[in-house]
Design a protein around this motif. Structure first.
Motif, PDB file in Angstrom:
ATOM      1  N   ALA A 148      -1.226 153.891  80.300  1.00  0.00           N
ATOM      2  CA  ALA A 148       0.021 153.364  79.843  1.00  0.00           C
ATOM      3  C   ALA A 148       0.396 151.998  80.048  1.00  0.00           C
ATOM      4  CB  ALA A 148       1.418 154.255  80.114  1.00  0.00           C
ATOM      5  N   ASN A 149       1.453 151.065  79.699  1.00  0.00           N
ATOM      6  CA  ASN A 149       1.730 149.999  79.624  1.00  0.00           C
ATOM      7  C   ASN A 149       2.762 149.487  80.634  1.00  0.00           C
ATOM      8  OD1 ASN A 149       2.731 147.107  78.935  1.00  0.00           O
ATOM      9  ND2 ASN A 149       1.712 147.769  76.810  1.00  0.00           N
ATOM     10  N   HIS A 150       2.473 148.509  81.600  1.00  0.00           N
ATOM     11  CA  HIS A 150       3.288 148.293  82.637  1.00  0.00           C
ATOM     12  C   HIS A 150       3.493 146.852  82.562  1.00  0.00           C
ATOM     13  CE1 HIS A 150       5.948 149.067  85.969  1.00  0.00           C
ATOM     14  NE2 HIS A 150       4.902 148.672  86.841  1.00  0.00           N
ATOM     15  N   THR A 151       3.007 146.252  81.409  1.00  0.00           N
ATOM     16  CA  THR A 151       2.732 144.684  81.116  1.00  0.00           C
ATOM     17  C   THR A 151       1.610 144.090  81.817  1.00  0.00           C
ATOM     18  OG1 THR A 151       4.133 143.647  82.920  1.00  0.00           O
ATOM     19  CG2 THR A 151       5.371 144.559  81.114  1.00  0.00           C
ATOM     20  N   MET A 152       1.314 142.847  81.166  1.00  0.00           N
ATOM     21  CA  MET A 152       0.062 142.142  81.910  1.00  0.00           C
ATOM     22  C   MET A 152       0.334 141.894  83.234  1.00  0.00           C
ATOM     23  SD  MET A 152      -2.742 142.453  80.032  1.00  0.00           S
ATOM     24  CE  MET A 152      -3.568 141.084  80.767  1.00  0.00           C
ATOM     25  N   ASN A 153       1.315 141.268  83.401  1.00  0.00           N
ATOM     26  CA  ASN A 153       1.890 140.389  84.663  1.00  0.00           C
ATOM     27  C   ASN A 153       2.934 140.990  85.667  1.00  0.00           C
ATOM     28  OD1 ASN A 153      -0.167 138.188  84.215  1.00  0.00           O
ATOM     29  ND2 ASN A 153       1.322 137.466  82.621  1.00  0.00           N
ATOM     30  N   HIS A 154       3.393 142.226  85.360  1.00  0.00           N
ATOM     31  CA  HIS A 154       4.364 142.695  85.777  1.00  0.00           C
ATOM     32  C   HIS A 154       5.399 141.836  86.385  1.00  0.00           C
ATOM     33  CE1 HIS A 154       6.201 145.205  89.329  1.00  0.00           C
ATOM     34  NE2 HIS A 154       5.394 146.275  88.785  1.00  0.00           N
ATOM     35  N   PRO A 155       6.150 141.214  85.507  1.00  0.00           N
ATOM     36  CA  PRO A 155       7.414 140.480  85.642  1.00  0.00           C
ATOM     37  C   PRO A 155       8.666 141.079  86.505  1.00  0.00           C
ATOM     38  CG  PRO A 155       7.100 140.622  83.574  1.00  0.00           C
ATOM     39  CD  PRO A 155       5.976 141.182  83.962  1.00  0.00           C
ATOM     40  N   CYS A 156       9.149 140.456  87.271  1.00  0.00           N
ATOM     41  CA  CYS A 156      10.359 141.111  87.801  1.00  0.00           C
ATOM     42  C   CYS A 156      11.464 139.958  88.105  1.00  0.00           C
ATOM     43  CB  CYS A 156      10.277 141.869  89.420  1.00  0.00           C
ATOM     44  SG  CYS A 156       8.950 143.042  89.259  1.00  0.00           S
ATOM     45  N   ILE A 157      12.675 140.378  88.182  1.00  0.00           N
ATOM     46  CA  ILE A 157      13.672 139.378  88.504  1.00  0.00           C
ATOM     47  C   ILE A 157      13.580 139.221  90.169  1.00  0.00           C
ATOM     48  CG2 ILE A 157      16.245 139.167  88.774  1.00  0.00           C
ATOM     49  CD1 ILE A 157      16.605 141.039  86.438  1.00  0.00           C
ATOM     50  N   GLY A 158      13.527 137.755  90.431  1.00  0.00           N
ATOM     51  CA  GLY A 158      13.210 137.190  91.652  1.00  0.00           C
ATOM     52  C   GLY A 158      14.595 136.774  92.262  1.00  0.00           C
ATOM     53  N   GLN A 159      14.250 136.080  93.337  1.00  0.00           N
ATOM     54  CA  GLN A 159      15.459 135.630  94.111  1.00  0.00           C
ATOM     55  C   GLN A 159      16.546 136.647  94.413  1.00  0.00           C
ATOM     56  OE1 GLN A 159      16.854 132.174  91.666  1.00  0.00           O
ATOM     57  NE2 GLN A 159      15.001 132.090  90.582  1.00  0.00           N
ATOM     58  N   ARG A 160      15.950 137.839  94.989  1.00  0.00           N
ATOM     59  CA  ARG A 160      16.836 138.844  95.419  1.00  0.00           C
ATOM     60  C   ARG A 160      16.179 139.308  96.598  1.00  0.00           C
ATOM     61  NH1 ARG A 160      17.660 143.050  90.252  1.00  0.00           N
ATOM     62  NH2 ARG A 160      19.080 141.639  89.172  1.00  0.00           N
ATOM     63  N   PRO A 161      16.805 140.005  97.693  1.00  0.00           N
ATOM     64  CA  PRO A 161      16.596 140.510  98.771  1.00  0.00           C
ATOM     65  C   PRO A 161      15.374 141.647  98.597  1.00  0.00           C
ATOM     66  CG  PRO A 161      18.942 140.398  99.017  1.00  0.00           C
ATOM     67  CD  PRO A 161      18.307 140.207  97.312  1.00  0.00           C
ATOM     68  N   GLY A 162      14.091 141.585  99.003  1.00  0.00           N
ATOM     69  CA  GLY A 162      13.040 142.213  98.915  1.00  0.00           C
ATOM     70  C   GLY A 162      12.235 141.951  97.754  1.00  0.00           C
ATOM     71  N   ARG A 163      12.679 140.911  97.211  1.00  0.00           N
ATOM     72  CA  ARG A 163      11.713 140.361  95.884  1.00  0.00           C
ATOM     73  C   ARG A 163      10.902 139.186  96.224  1.00  0.00           C
ATOM     74  NH1 ARG A 163      13.453 142.482  90.826  1.00  0.00           N
ATOM     75  NH2 ARG A 163      14.067 144.814  91.260  1.00  0.00           N
ATOM     76  N   GLU A 164      10.685 138.919  97.546  1.00  0.00           N
ATOM     77  CA  GLU A 164       9.979 137.704  97.959  1.00  0.00           C
ATOM     78  C   GLU A 164       8.536 137.817  97.254  1.00  0.00           C
ATOM     79  OE1 GLU A 164      13.268 138.553 100.601  1.00  0.00           O
ATOM     80  OE2 GLU A 164      11.500 139.764 100.237  1.00  0.00           O
ATOM     81  N   PHE A 165       8.124 138.658  96.883  1.00  0.00           N
ATOM     82  CA  PHE A 165       6.766 139.006  96.247  1.00  0.00           C
ATOM     83  C   PHE A 165       6.567 138.302  94.770  1.00  0.00           C
ATOM     84  CE2 PHE A 165       8.824 143.049  94.922  1.00  0.00           C
ATOM     85  CZ  PHE A 165       8.443 142.810  93.757  1.00  0.00           C
ATOM     86  N   VAL A 166       7.809 138.117  94.045  1.00  0.00           N
ATOM     87  CA  VAL A 166       7.915 137.768  92.960  1.00  0.00           C
ATOM     88  C   VAL A 166       7.550 136.092  92.896  1.00  0.00           C
ATOM     89  CG1 VAL A 166       9.282 137.674  90.740  1.00  0.00           C
ATOM     90  CG2 VAL A 166       9.766 139.504  92.220  1.00  0.00           C
ATOM     91  N   ARG A 167       6.382 135.774  92.349  1.00  0.00           N
ATOM     92  CA  ARG A 167       5.992 134.578  92.022  1.00  0.00           C
ATOM     93  C   ARG A 167       6.772 133.898  91.074  1.00  0.00           C
ATOM     94  NH1 ARG A 167       1.123 136.967  93.233  1.00  0.00           N
ATOM     95  NH2 ARG A 167       0.296 136.729  90.802  1.00  0.00           N
ATOM     96  N   PRO A 168       7.230 132.426  90.980  1.00  0.00           N
ATOM     97  CA  PRO A 168       8.109 131.889  90.063  1.00  0.00           C
ATOM     98  C   PRO A 168       7.439 132.053  88.301  1.00  0.00           C
ATOM     99  CG  PRO A 168       7.906 130.400  92.079  1.00  0.00           C
ATOM    100  CD  PRO A 168       6.853 131.516  92.116  1.00  0.00           C
ATOM    101  N   GLU A 169       6.244 131.950  88.578  1.00  0.00           N
ATOM    102  CA  GLU A 169       5.296 132.238  87.126  1.00  0.00           C
ATOM    103  C   GLU A 169       5.626 133.503  86.456  1.00  0.00           C
ATOM    104  OE1 GLU A 169       2.027 132.718  90.001  1.00  0.00           O
ATOM    105  OE2 GLU A 169       3.898 131.667  89.728  1.00  0.00           O
ATOM    106  N   LYS A 170       5.987 134.542  87.337  1.00  0.00           N
ATOM    107  CA  LYS A 170       6.316 135.892  86.985  1.00  0.00           C
ATOM    108  C   LYS A 170       7.702 136.448  87.198  1.00  0.00           C
ATOM    109  CE  LYS A 170       1.424 136.964  87.719  1.00  0.00           C
ATOM    110  NZ  LYS A 170       0.252 137.671  88.277  1.00  0.00           N
ATOM    111  N   ASP A 171       8.521 135.592  87.373  1.00  0.00           N
ATOM    112  CA  ASP A 171       9.891 135.752  87.553  1.00  0.00           C
ATOM    113  C   ASP A 171      10.825 136.187  86.149  1.00  0.00           C
ATOM    114  OD1 ASP A 171      12.770 135.768  87.962  1.00  0.00           O
ATOM    115  OD2 ASP A 171      12.371 134.366  89.800  1.00  0.00           O
ATOM    116  N   LEU A 172      11.403 137.063  85.961  1.00  0.00           N
ATOM    117  CA  LEU A 172      12.094 137.238  84.794  1.00  0.00           C
ATOM    118  C   LEU A 172      13.048 136.466  84.384  1.00  0.00           C
ATOM    119  CD1 LEU A 172      11.037 139.779  82.737  1.00  0.00           C
ATOM    120  CD2 LEU A 172      12.847 141.242  83.781  1.00  0.00           C
ATOM    121  N   ASN A 173      13.496 135.830  85.426  1.00  0.00           N
ATOM    122  CA  ASN A 173      14.783 135.019  84.889  1.00  0.00           C
ATOM    123  C   ASN A 173      14.248 133.964  84.162  1.00  0.00           C
ATOM    124  OD1 ASN A 173      16.921 135.868  86.672  1.00  0.00           O
ATOM    125  ND2 ASN A 173      15.388 135.429  88.677  1.00  0.00           N
TER     126      ASN A 173
END
Length: 301
Positions: free
Chosen positions: A124-149
């Motif tokens: 099933a589909n979880h997107t190619m790059n797994h983008p998430c909203i960054g700049q939140r507590p606990g979201r330090e793993f979100v790299r700028p190029e994969k930031d949903l913002n």
């Protein structure tokens, strides 16, 4: 015309006259046997369980069972291939694996995922790059190029389409379900899934709920995220689903390691054992099958 003596005609007529009653008897016997066999076959078929889909009713709404359980696994981890799939196979269950190339390892896993799909597990589909909203507590793993913002709806739609295309090359299927990365469902104020409902059968969110059959929202299906839980807690959820005649979706990441959201191998096995023990009351199936069943029967209501 060749010469035919009269005595030959007489002999032929006698033979035909002699054989005629035998032929009639054989035809009658064959007809009776056919009718008898057809009657027996029909009776036997009526006594055998049907393999067709069962229409829902108020007592057993989930394909003839009281509740449905879907076992889902996120992020295309190696432990899914080495731990989760062998465990599922040992109990005869089929899981749903939400794949992404966030870790850049999907290409080397593809032969194993193909084998899993051939064995009945859902890719099933979880997107190619797994983008998430960054700049939140606990979201330090979100790299700028994969930031949903910094995404647009079109960019997200493209990623979903891209992974659908890749997965079709692996398993040959065109119908796919989706899981929201990090359970983030919006880009700004826009629910981005609305632009992809023509490409997806359903979408799984993260929300600790068990919907009844007629309350299922196909593009916002809730799930229980498992992290360090005891076997007793997970088994109790199964029992609650049976009591409520509801849909229960489990969400796993690590299974015996590889992710900070983790379930131990022992607890995972104990959960599967408990589900197996309740199998007469549970429909255990991949998300694609459950979603298609719900979609079909909700239309008819």
């Amino acid at each position: 015309m060749p010469y035919k003596p009269a005595y030959a005609t007489t002999i032929t007529q006698k033979i035909q006259h002699t054989l005629l009653p035998s032929k009639i008897l054989l035809v009658a016997t064959a007809t009776c046997c056919s009718l008898f066999m057809a009657s027996c076959t029909k009776k036997l078929q009526s006594q055998q369980p049907s393999s067709t889909v069962v229409a829902p009713d108020s007592m057993r709404p989930w394909n003839g069972k009281q509740a449905a359980v879907v076992l889902t696994y996120d992020d295309a981890l190696f432990v899914h291939l080495s731990h989760a799939i062998p465990a599922l196979d040992s109990f005869g269950f089929k899981g749903t694996f939400y794949l992404t190339d966030y870790y850049g390892k999907m290409q080397q896993q593809l032969p194993q995922w193909k084998a899993a799909a051939n064995n009945g597990h859902e890719l099933a589909n979880h997107t190619m790059n797994h983008p998430c909203i960054g700049q939140r507590p606990g979201r330090e793993f979100v790299r700028p190029e994969k930031d949903l913002n910094y995404y647009t709806v079109q960019r997200m739609t493209n990623e979903i389409t891209q992974l659908n295309t890749l997965l079709q090359q692996v398993d040959g299927k065109t119908k796919r379900t989706f899981a929201f990365p990090c359970s983030d469902t919006k880009i700004g104020d826009t629910a981005y899934i609305n632009a992809s409902t023509d490409k997806l059968v359903a979408a799984r969110a993260v929300r600790a709920e068990m919907p009844a059959f007629d309350k299922v929202q196909l593009y916002n299906i809730p799930s229980y995220s498992v992290n360090g839980d005891t076997a007793e807690k997970l088994q109790a959820l199964v029992d609650q689903a049976i009591e409520k005649k509801a849909l229960l979706v489990f969400l796993f990441h690590g299974v015996g390691g590889e992710h900070n959201l983790n379930v131990s191998l022992d607890v995972h096995t104990q959960l599967l054992q408990h589900i197996k023990q309740q199998e007469k009351q549970l429909w255990v199936a991949p998300m694609i099958d459950v979603a298609a069943y719900v979609k079909d029967h909700q239309k008819k209501r």
